[in-house]
Motif scaffolding. Structure first.
Motif, mmCIF file in Angstrom:
data_model
loop_
_atom_site.group_PDB
_atom_site.id
_atom_site.type_symbol
_atom_site.label_atom_id
_atom_site.label_comp_id
_atom_site.label_asym_id
_atom_site.label_seq_id
_atom_site.Cartn_x
_atom_site.Cartn_y
_atom_site.Cartn_z
ATOM 1 N N TYR A 206 0.840 -1.196 0.000
ATOM 2 C CA TYR A 206 0.000 0.000 0.000
ATOM 3 C C TYR A 206 0.879 1.251 0.000
ATOM 4 C CZ TYR A 206 -4.264 -2.619 1.085
ATOM 5 O OH TYR A 206 -5.341 -3.469 1.029
ATOM 6 N N SER A 207 0.351 2.289 -0.619
ATOM 7 C CA SER A 207 0.968 3.607 -0.520
ATOM 8 C C SER A 207 -0.140 4.617 -0.292
ATOM 9 C CB SER A 207 1.755 3.956 -1.780
ATOM 10 O OG SER A 207 0.902 3.989 -2.909
ATOM 11 N N ALA A 208 0.224 5.747 0.283
ATOM 12 C CA ALA A 208 -0.718 6.845 0.506
ATOM 13 C C ALA A 208 -0.196 8.075 -0.209
ATOM 14 C CB ALA A 208 -0.874 7.126 1.994
ATOM 15 N N TYR A 209 -1.120 8.867 -0.750
ATOM 16 C CA TYR A 209 -0.739 10.040 -1.528
ATOM 17 C C TYR A 209 -0.761 11.301 -0.667
ATOM 18 C CZ TYR A 209 -1.124 7.010 -5.568
ATOM 19 O OH TYR A 209 -0.931 5.994 -6.464
ATOM 20 N N VAL A 210 0.128 12.211 -1.011
ATOM 21 C CA VAL A 210 0.236 13.476 -0.289
ATOM 22 C C VAL A 210 0.100 14.622 -1.287
ATOM 23 C CG1 VAL A 210 1.649 12.510 1.554
ATOM 24 C CG2 VAL A 210 2.763 13.438 -0.498
ATOM 25 N N ARG A 211 0.097 15.829 -0.779
ATOM 26 C CA ARG A 211 -0.018 16.985 -1.670
ATOM 27 C C ARG A 211 1.141 17.000 -2.666
ATOM 28 N NH1 ARG A 211 -1.360 19.743 3.478
ATOM 29 N NH2 ARG A 211 -3.633 19.604 3.601
ATOM 30 N N GLY A 212 0.838 17.394 -3.868
ATOM 31 C CA GLY A 212 1.775 17.244 -4.965
ATOM 32 C C GLY A 212 1.338 16.131 -5.892
ATOM 33 N N ASP A 213 0.350 15.341 -5.454
ATOM 34 C CA ASP A 213 -0.249 14.306 -6.292
ATOM 35 C C ASP A 213 -1.576 14.810 -6.825
ATOM 36 O OD1 ASP A 213 -0.564 11.374 -7.179
ATOM 37 O OD2 ASP A 213 -2.407 11.782 -6.055
ATOM 38 N N SER A 214 -1.883 14.468 -8.076
ATOM 39 C CA SER A 214 -3.099 14.986 -8.703
ATOM 40 C C SER A 214 -4.365 14.492 -8.020
ATOM 41 C CB SER A 214 -3.131 14.605 -10.188
ATOM 42 O OG SER A 214 -3.099 13.191 -10.355
ATOM 43 N N ARG A 215 -4.312 13.282 -7.426
ATOM 44 C CA ARG A 215 -5.519 12.756 -6.770
ATOM 45 C C ARG A 215 -5.829 13.523 -5.490
ATOM 46 N NH1 ARG A 215 -2.708 7.765 -9.305
ATOM 47 N NH2 ARG A 215 -1.052 9.219 -8.753
ATOM 48 N N VAL A 216 -4.792 13.872 -4.733
ATOM 49 C CA VAL A 216 -5.003 14.683 -3.538
ATOM 50 C C VAL A 216 -5.491 16.074 -3.931
ATOM 51 C CG1 VAL A 216 -3.858 15.759 -1.558
ATOM 52 C CG2 VAL A 216 -3.351 13.381 -2.160
ATOM 53 N N ASP A 217 -4.891 16.636 -4.975
ATOM 54 C CA ASP A 217 -5.332 17.943 -5.477
ATOM 55 C C ASP A 217 -6.810 17.893 -5.855
ATOM 56 O OD1 ASP A 217 -5.008 20.652 -6.435
ATOM 57 O OD2 ASP A 217 -5.022 19.836 -8.456
ATOM 58 N N PHE A 218 -7.213 16.824 -6.517
ATOM 59 C CA PHE A 218 -8.609 16.644 -6.923
ATOM 60 C C PHE A 218 -9.526 16.642 -5.703
ATOM 61 C CE2 PHE A 218 -12.308 14.057 -7.756
ATOM 62 C CZ PHE A 218 -12.683 14.345 -9.055
ATOM 63 N N LEU A 219 -9.203 15.822 -4.719
ATOM 64 C CA LEU A 219 -10.070 15.683 -3.549
ATOM 65 C C LEU A 219 -10.126 16.970 -2.729
ATOM 66 C CD1 LEU A 219 -8.936 12.077 -2.696
ATOM 67 C CD2 LEU A 219 -11.289 12.740 -3.197
ATOM 68 N N GLU A 220 -8.995 17.651 -2.601
ATOM 69 C CA GLU A 220 -9.009 18.904 -1.849
ATOM 70 C C GLU A 220 -9.759 19.990 -2.615
ATOM 71 O OE1 GLU A 220 -5.580 18.633 1.418
ATOM 72 O OE2 GLU A 220 -5.019 19.797 -0.369
ATOM 73 N N SER A 221 -9.791 19.896 -3.932
ATOM 74 C CA SER A 221 -10.574 20.856 -4.715
ATOM 75 C C SER A 221 -12.071 20.645 -4.527
ATOM 76 C CB SER A 221 -10.217 20.738 -6.203
ATOM 77 O OG SER A 221 -8.891 21.153 -6.439
ATOM 78 N N LEU A 222 -12.455 19.471 -4.024
ATOM 79 C CA LEU A 222 -13.853 19.201 -3.710
ATOM 80 C C LEU A 222 -14.220 19.641 -2.292
ATOM 81 C CD1 LEU A 222 -14.328 15.646 -5.281
ATOM 82 C CD2 LEU A 222 -15.305 17.804 -6.107
ATOM 83 N N VAL A 230 -1.269 11.596 7.476
ATOM 84 C CA VAL A 230 -0.662 11.119 6.235
ATOM 85 C C VAL A 230 0.223 12.204 5.641
ATOM 86 C CG1 VAL A 230 -1.118 10.377 3.866
ATOM 87 C CG2 VAL A 230 -2.509 9.475 5.739
ATOM 88 N N GLN A 231 -0.295 13.426 5.611
ATOM 89 C CA GLN A 231 0.462 14.528 5.038
ATOM 90 C C GLN A 231 1.782 14.744 5.779
ATOM 91 O OE1 GLN A 231 -0.422 16.029 2.196
ATOM 92 N NE2 GLN A 231 1.545 17.082 2.297
ATOM 93 N N ALA A 232 1.797 14.449 7.074
ATOM 94 C CA ALA A 232 3.006 14.633 7.874
ATOM 95 C C ALA A 232 4.140 13.712 7.429
ATOM 96 C CB ALA A 232 2.701 14.399 9.350
ATOM 97 N N LEU A 233 3.814 12.656 6.692
ATOM 98 C CA LEU A 233 4.824 11.720 6.217
ATOM 99 C C LEU A 233 5.460 12.165 4.905
ATOM 100 C CD1 LEU A 233 2.916 8.350 6.859
ATOM 101 C CD2 LEU A 233 4.623 9.439 8.327
ATOM 102 N N ALA A 234 4.961 13.256 4.336
ATOM 103 C CA ALA A 234 5.411 13.690 3.004
ATOM 104 C C ALA A 234 6.907 13.957 2.979
ATOM 105 C CB ALA A 234 4.647 14.938 2.574
#
Length: 321
Positions: A206-222, A230-234
């Motif tokens: 498993y991996s988790a996405y952080v800011r700088g990834d398009s999927r996180v950008d998408f979800l935060e835009s919602l 999770v973001q703290a692990l970036a």
């Protein structure tokens, strides 16, 4: 570095095809000078009205197509096959492009195509590749300050539209996507203020996405917020690996997980994943519709518009509203 390359390989599903470097610069002296585009490697003066464009970066081809320009060659990062773009971009080519490798660039073939502009705005940020490509034609790379593959769709539209001499069209395209996000937030108010964790499953990891990834950008835009833990692990990548013991980090108000290279069966059968609090509460979304996963992962304006329409209702449903 190894994790980033593995993640990109998994998403792209493409074999590497290494080729030699370019020894002599191409002759681009006859092209009329156009605008100057600011990139991470400095200002790049591009030709006015380029007609032979090669799109190498992730979603560069779809971005050019959305602006009305058909690349003569492109990389197929998500292994779509055919013209190398998602179904949301179908019918925009009149002449199919030559499909080029992704991670290991085929410099001789690129040179033989005699491009007048190379787009590589979402890539691994390799200066060596940039220098080699610049010997062939003016090359527009990513903007300064982004992680590898971290160019946002807004930045990509800005860079590509400038390079193609279509800045006004780029502004209209950006406004179209922004308006779609605004409407989605209005139509799905339950998403605003909620935390989200988005992860991928690949080769039983498993991996988790952080800011700088398009999927996180998408979800935060919602209106959602990437889970702080999770973001703290970036670090210097758009994703972080999770051990089996860390899978519970994916538990948030909303958890979105998708498979890479397989269907969703292993995720639905994973007892550890399905015992995290968000899964037990019914707030886990397993995205395994390949088209939707690709749209969600594309980071292109066209793919993003598709995902806004198709994925947002799934997220709202998972929150029970």
């Amino acid at each position: 570095m190894i994790r980033r390359i593995a993640a990109v390989l998994a998403a792209a599903g493409l074999a590497l095809a290494g080729c030699g470097q370019v020894e002599e610069p191409g002759d681009n002296t006859t092209a009329q000078a156009g605008p100057t585009v600011q990139t991470r490697f400095g200002p790049v003066t591009v030709p006015a009205n380029p007609t032979k464009v090669i799109a190498l970066g992730w979603s560069d081809a779809e971005t050019a197509l959305a602006l009305g320009v058909q690349p003569i060659a492109a990389s197929d990062w998500l292994a779509f096959g055919g013209e190398g773009v998602g179904p949301w971009a179908a019918g925009r080519y009149t002449t199919p492009p030559k499909i080029l490798p992704t991670l290991e660039l085929d410099y001789p073939t690129i040179a033989q195509l005699q491009p007048d502009l190379i787009l590589n705005t979402r890539s691994d940020n390799s200066e060596e590749k940039y220098r080699e490509l610049s010997k062939i034609a003016p090359t527009v790379s990513s903007p300064a300050g982004v992680v590898a593959y971290g160019t946002t769709w807004r930045q990509q539209v800005d860079l590509v539209s400038q390079a193609l001499g279509k800045a006004e069209e780029g502004k209209r395209l950006t406004a179209e996507v922004d308006n779609a996000f605004t409407k989605a937030k209005t139509d799905h108010p339950a998403l605003t203020g909620k935390t989200v964790a988005v992860g991928a499953h690949y080769s039983d990891k498993y991996s988790a996405y952080v800011r700088g990834d398009s999927r996180v950008d998408f979800l935060e835009s919602l209106g959602l917020t990437n889970k702080p833990e999770v973001q703290a692990l970036a670090g210097e990548s758009f994703a972080v690996d999770l051990s089996r013991e860390q899978i519970e980090l994916l538990s948030a108000d909303l958890t979105v997980v998708f498979p890479i290279g397989t269907d969703g069966t292993p995720l639905r059968n994973d007892q550890v994943l399905n015992q995290i609090p968000s899964a037990k509460a019914g707030h886990l979304v397993i995205l395994d519709d390949k088209t939707l996963v690709n749209a969600f992962s594309s980071g292109s304006t066209l793919g993003t518009l598709y995902a806004i329409d198709k994925a947002t209702p799934l997220f709202t449903t998972a929150l029970g509203t």
